[in-house]
Design an enzyme around this catalytic site. Structure first.
Site, short mmCIF file in Angstrom:
data_model
loop_
_atom_site.label_atom_id
_atom_site.label_comp_id
_atom_site.label_asym_id
_atom_site.label_seq_id
_atom_site.Cartn_x
_atom_site.Cartn_y
_atom_site.Cartn_z
N GLY B 7 0.91 -1.05 0.19
CA GLY B 7 -0.08 -0.03 0.02
C GLY B 7 0.95 1.12 0.02
O GLY B 7 1.37 1.54 1.05
N LEU B 8 0.98 1.93 -1.02
CA LEU B 8 2.07 2.89 -1.29
C LEU B 8 1.29 4.34 -1.61
O LEU B 8 1.63 5.18 -2.27
CB LEU B 8 3.01 2.55 -2.45
CG LEU B 8 3.56 1.29 -2.16
CD1 LEU B 8 4.50 1.03 -3.44
CD2 LEU B 8 4.51 1.34 -0.87
N GLY B 9 0.06 4.57 -1.21
CA GLY B 9 -0.63 5.70 -0.95
C GLY B 9 0.19 6.97 -0.14
O GLY B 9 1.62 6.76 -0.06
N MET B 11 0.02 7.83 2.73
CA MET B 11 0.75 7.58 3.99
C MET B 11 1.83 6.37 3.61
O MET B 11 3.09 6.52 4.05
CB MET B 11 -0.33 6.93 4.79
CG MET B 11 -1.24 7.92 5.44
SD MET B 11 -0.48 9.04 6.62
CE MET B 11 -0.03 8.08 7.88
N GLY B 12 1.73 5.40 2.88
CA GLY B 12 2.58 4.21 2.87
C GLY B 12 3.82 4.70 1.98
O GLY B 12 5.00 4.26 2.37
N ASP B 30 2.01 -2.33 -4.69
CA ASP B 30 0.94 -1.52 -4.54
C ASP B 30 0.08 -2.13 -5.77
O ASP B 30 0.87 -2.69 -6.59
CB ASP B 30 1.37 -0.19 -4.57
CG ASP B 30 -0.15 0.43 -4.19
OD1 ASP B 30 -0.43 1.08 -3.52
OD2 ASP B 30 -1.20 0.57 -5.35
N LYS B 191 -5.19 5.20 18.98
CA LYS B 191 -5.15 6.03 17.95
C LYS B 191 -6.64 6.48 17.79
O LYS B 191 -7.00 7.74 17.24
CB LYS B 191 -4.70 5.26 16.54
CG LYS B 191 -5.01 6.04 15.23
CD LYS B 191 -4.27 7.49 15.39
CE LYS B 191 -3.87 7.91 13.70
NZ LYS B 191 -5.14 8.18 12.90
N ASN B 195 -8.00 10.47 17.59
CA ASN B 195 -8.99 10.95 16.54
C ASN B 195 -9.95 11.56 17.23
O ASN B 195 -10.40 12.74 16.85
CB ASN B 195 -9.11 10.13 15.36
CG ASN B 195 -8.10 10.06 14.51
OD1 ASN B 195 -6.82 10.08 14.96
ND2 ASN B 195 -8.31 9.66 13.20
N GLU B 198 -9.40 14.65 18.85
CA GLU B 198 -8.98 15.52 17.53
C GLU B 198 -10.48 16.33 16.92
O GLU B 198 -10.40 17.50 16.87
CB GLU B 198 -8.40 14.87 16.34
CG GLU B 198 -8.10 15.48 15.11
CD GLU B 198 -7.67 14.59 14.04
OE1 GLU B 198 -6.92 13.67 14.12
OE2 GLU B 198 -8.60 14.52 12.88
N TYR B 199 -11.35 15.35 16.95
CA TYR B 199 -12.58 16.02 16.37
C TYR B 199 -13.29 16.94 17.38
O TYR B 199 -13.80 17.90 17.10
CB TYR B 199 -13.84 14.70 16.36
CG TYR B 199 -13.89 13.95 15.17
CD1 TYR B 199 -12.48 13.51 14.61
CD2 TYR B 199 -15.00 13.22 14.86
CE1 TYR B 199 -12.65 12.62 13.63
CE2 TYR B 199 -14.91 12.60 13.67
CZ TYR B 199 -14.02 12.20 13.03
OH TYR B 199 -13.84 11.27 12.01
#
Lengths: 327, 327, 327, 327
Positions: B7-9, B11-12, B30, B191, B195, B198-199
């Protein structure tokens, strides 16, 4: 520059100290002669009463009142107004309601006096870190006292510049930690909202840590019951996370001292601005769900049980025969 | 050290880049061959499929899966599990529900495979600032991969030390930006709460700025109607105020670009963790007023009008003859 | 008995009609001569202006003002006060803020005039069902006008007696639908709370129906996706359920007409009492989560998108590169 | 008609009594032999165990299980399923989660068994007033058992007809107090929402009375401090007001007994449906502010102080030196 300071509590005293360090002359008065003496020992000019304070200042005078909001501030400003001369400035640096600023500024203007309302953030840390100043009033008066504000404010510091900002930091005082926000009341308005946001951010953080701590409750199924290292988690988030904030720094410190927070009972006061923020939101018809919820948790924290809860118990008993199971 | 990345989006890809800069070897795959080629051009070892990726790694292997949570992650981990050998580690670095981690870790353990769940915060800024890593799983496995975490994490940096902290920063990884939070699921649990907080913090800030902006509405009496300089106020608060935070830094930047925020419509998505946070609070019977309110404002932002609102209109018409006044 | 009525809108006109049916004499005035004529045709004594109205009444007079709250009510009461004689009574039957009642009652008392504030519930149904009257002011004055209140109120009716009540219904007027709640302002205070509760009950019902209707949304897994018969469900609950209520009766009627409620857009006004209820709760430090949430959903219903939502979008873009997905 | 009843607590026992009064034959079993004997004395057919109960019923059988939701209901239905024959019907009349109904109905269908989920409202009042029945399952099965439902339901009674309703009340069972809401789970879904709304309405009322009671607090300025007659106000609103409701009737009764409600401590349980309602709202992305707030006040009522509150105290101490003022 010369400044009179009335009210030498935790905030007023440290404002004076920060000013004197930069060479400003401070004439100081407090109902408690002991604190006047103490600051005199540190270099301030002591005044025995308001008359002495006013007499010792050169016109056009500037007198900063730093007292608890409410009657004492109101009476002190009235007393000063009787002693000051046209062109002098009264500053209310406390947590006054902006409605009162609007009224007061108009009344003082009739006497030829100027009025600034200054929201002052910084708490016990301000002496070293500087005070974030939110100022309401006439632009020319703000300009005249700029040297005072430059000293009290944190300055540019080592905070990274906001990428979208251009031009010299000299041109916009916001980057140096003080700001003329608008006409009378605008300073305390902005401070009020600041505190409202503060309530909301605190509550967001507090709820998150509560859910983490409650992950160890026996009612949670064993395979996903966690004893989370809360102090380390707060510390962790200080680096590279979206919730990095000064409040998180403080949470990390409190948790490093005592992860159970058992040194606190959880009776939480509110200082007024949270209420005013909600009232203002209502006047503007702005839905402020989070800021209001944060305020209400404080109200609730100060009661053993609300009458509302007793009515729930009563109704449950009436329609379902449910008898309360005591904690 | 060697690491496989699937997965190289956004983030990756950046995780791989940050690892390679520090000399780690990354074998990457990917579904989109183009992004594999791109990273190969930057020094990564390309793999044409999962078989090739597994073949290229030396046992005991570590494969980091960085995909959108849900079916694609689940299927990829299943496919990897069929190809890996006892002692190998699968890492899910995405935003998986901690219930799924618990289930998965148990299933993989039966095959002799290890599983780490890593909550990864840092967004588009992580490549430079480092990633805040919240890790769940077996302590020994976490220890084995510590060099990877040390590289990805922000490190101590120039953040002032928490006063109540003692001892060497070498002894507690939290101060360096990564943390073993507990057994399987604990990483994604932490995590998730991150979040959720964070919201809440975002909503607190958003409401505060809304009330300030609405101070100029015509229905507010003229003498206390303000046109507040919002960009400057956000900037101001970055220095010495209680609400200083990374989110405020970003707000200051967005407002400096366009104070009206007219480049945004206000349709706000939620990524799942906010919902899970509330569900977890409910399971634990923890009142989470603020985090929930923050979630609901997002739900509401995505609808023109709710059915609930229409029912209010209908009831008002029925009991009072009130006819809707259109906006 | 004789009563003056100023303001012959939907409420004022029907109050007069209900009084005349019982043989009371009503002297009526409205800025719109047409409605005066209409009521004169039904038996009322018309007055061309306030002077005529006062002249036509026998001392000690009672004049009921039934106008929208705010300036028009204030000015009308001032004008009446100039024309009335000591011992006369002014009644404000509108939705005035109880703070204004307190101030007004004191001012009128200095002129020897009496003042009653009456919260009047009943809407378009009151002519037939009777009006629920919540009265603030001096006990003796309330007593003097009791015949008026007995006529306007619904009376005991066929409502089952509250089991814990004892004694004759003649002794407590509450069982007949009118009540002296306390000194000046108490009537409007109780009406204000009534409306606050009304907001909360309406919103509770509206949310429940929204969740039922949304059970058919495509994102719900097919095996538990329901097309629920909402009109029949509302009807069902009218019998034997805990949520039986007049509001439910009205919901059942609205849904029987059009289950989709597509004849309503969902722009919901608030009439002031909801706001005052929340402000009062804040003054008393009572957490009023539900009443406040109900108010805020109305505020939100009147905007396309809030500035707060735009700020959420902006922050999400800044920290995560998230681009808004339009609806 | 013949019906088996398993579980003879407050609800199960009274369902049997209401059925027997109308001439239905009830075969009854409970783990507590004493309650079986008691109902046998009132005319029911006793069964010593499930085998006996099934043997005593004629096929196609209908067995109503009325037990606390959770394991005991699940195990009982499993045990019945092993003893019943194709075409028989199992009814779960308790407060089961609709997810469980969907799963169970599918499993039983594989054995040729039918399943109905029935939400049953009526509490301690149902024996006399009748039970409001919300039914999920196959239409043909519901039809077969209609005589049972007609008996248990309140019937048309003396409730005024909804104006927009047309046609004979014989054609729509909702007007007689029972309803087939949809396929498996739909009955408990509708009951769940019913209870969610109930929570919200109760909380709305409870907050309103709290604000009225708190009007006498010393911090309220004396000129608008009220000692409001709460029992009389509740009584008053029962006639002609918008908030008239069964819950108000009960509030009036509770307040008539003891206006201070000092016989209740305010520790409020929640029975599950409120939580499930919120979870369902979240799955559907429906903002349910009021229903959620109502749930959270119950969570809060069961704790002395939350960890969240302690964190607020800790943060206030850290940034402002604020020391808690104990209650």
């Amino acid at each position: 520059m010369q400044l009179g300071m009335v009210g030498l509590g935790r905030m007023g005293g440290n404002l004076v100290r920060r000013l004197m360090r930069a060479g400003h002359e401070c004439v100081v008065f407090d109902a408690d002669a002991g604190v006047v003496d103490k600051l005199a020992g540190e270099g301030a000019v002591p005044a025995a009463d308001l008359d002495a304070l006013v007499a010792r200042l050169q016109a056009p005078r500037a007198v900063w009142v730093m007292l608890p909001h409410g009657r004492i501030t109101e009476e002190t400003i009235d007393a000063l107004a009787q002693r000051l001369s046209p062109g002098d400035v009264v500053i209310d640096g406390g947590n006054t309601h902006f409605h009162d600023d609007v009224r007061r500024a108009a009344a003082l203007r009739e006497q030829g006096l100027e009025y600034l309302d200054i929201g002052t953030s910084g708490g016990v840390w301000g002496l070293e870190r500087g005070y974030c100043l939110m100022i309401g009033g006439e632009a020319a008066v703000v300009q005249r006292l700029a040297p005072i504000f430059e000293t009290l404010a944190p300055g540019v510091g080592d905070i990274e510049r906001t990428p979208a900002r251009t031009g010299s930091v000299e041109t916009r005082s916001a980057e140096r930690g003080w700001l003329h926000c608008g006409p009378a009341g605008a300073g305390h308005f902005v401070k009020m909202i600041h505190n409202g946001i503060e309530y909301g951010m605190m509550q967001a953080m507090a709820e998150g840590f509560d859910i983490m701590r409650s992950a160890s409750k026996p009612q949670v199924p064993a395979e996903r019951r966690y004893e989370l290292p809360l102090a380390d988690i707060a510390e962790l988030w200080r680096r590279g996370s979206v919730v990095s904030s000064w409040l998180l720094d403080l949470a990390a410190d409190a948790l490093a001292e005592n992860e159970s927070l058992s040194n606190f009972s959880g009776v939480v006061q509110d200082s007024g601005e949270g209420r005013w923020t909600v009232e203002t939101a209502i006047e503007e018809a702005v839905p402020a769900e989070v800021l209001t919820a944060a305020l209400y948790t404080r109200f609730r924290s100060r009661q053993d049980h609300t009458y509302a809860e007793k009515m729930l118990s009563a109704l449950r008993f009436k329609f379902g025969g449910h008898v309360e199971i005591k904690k």
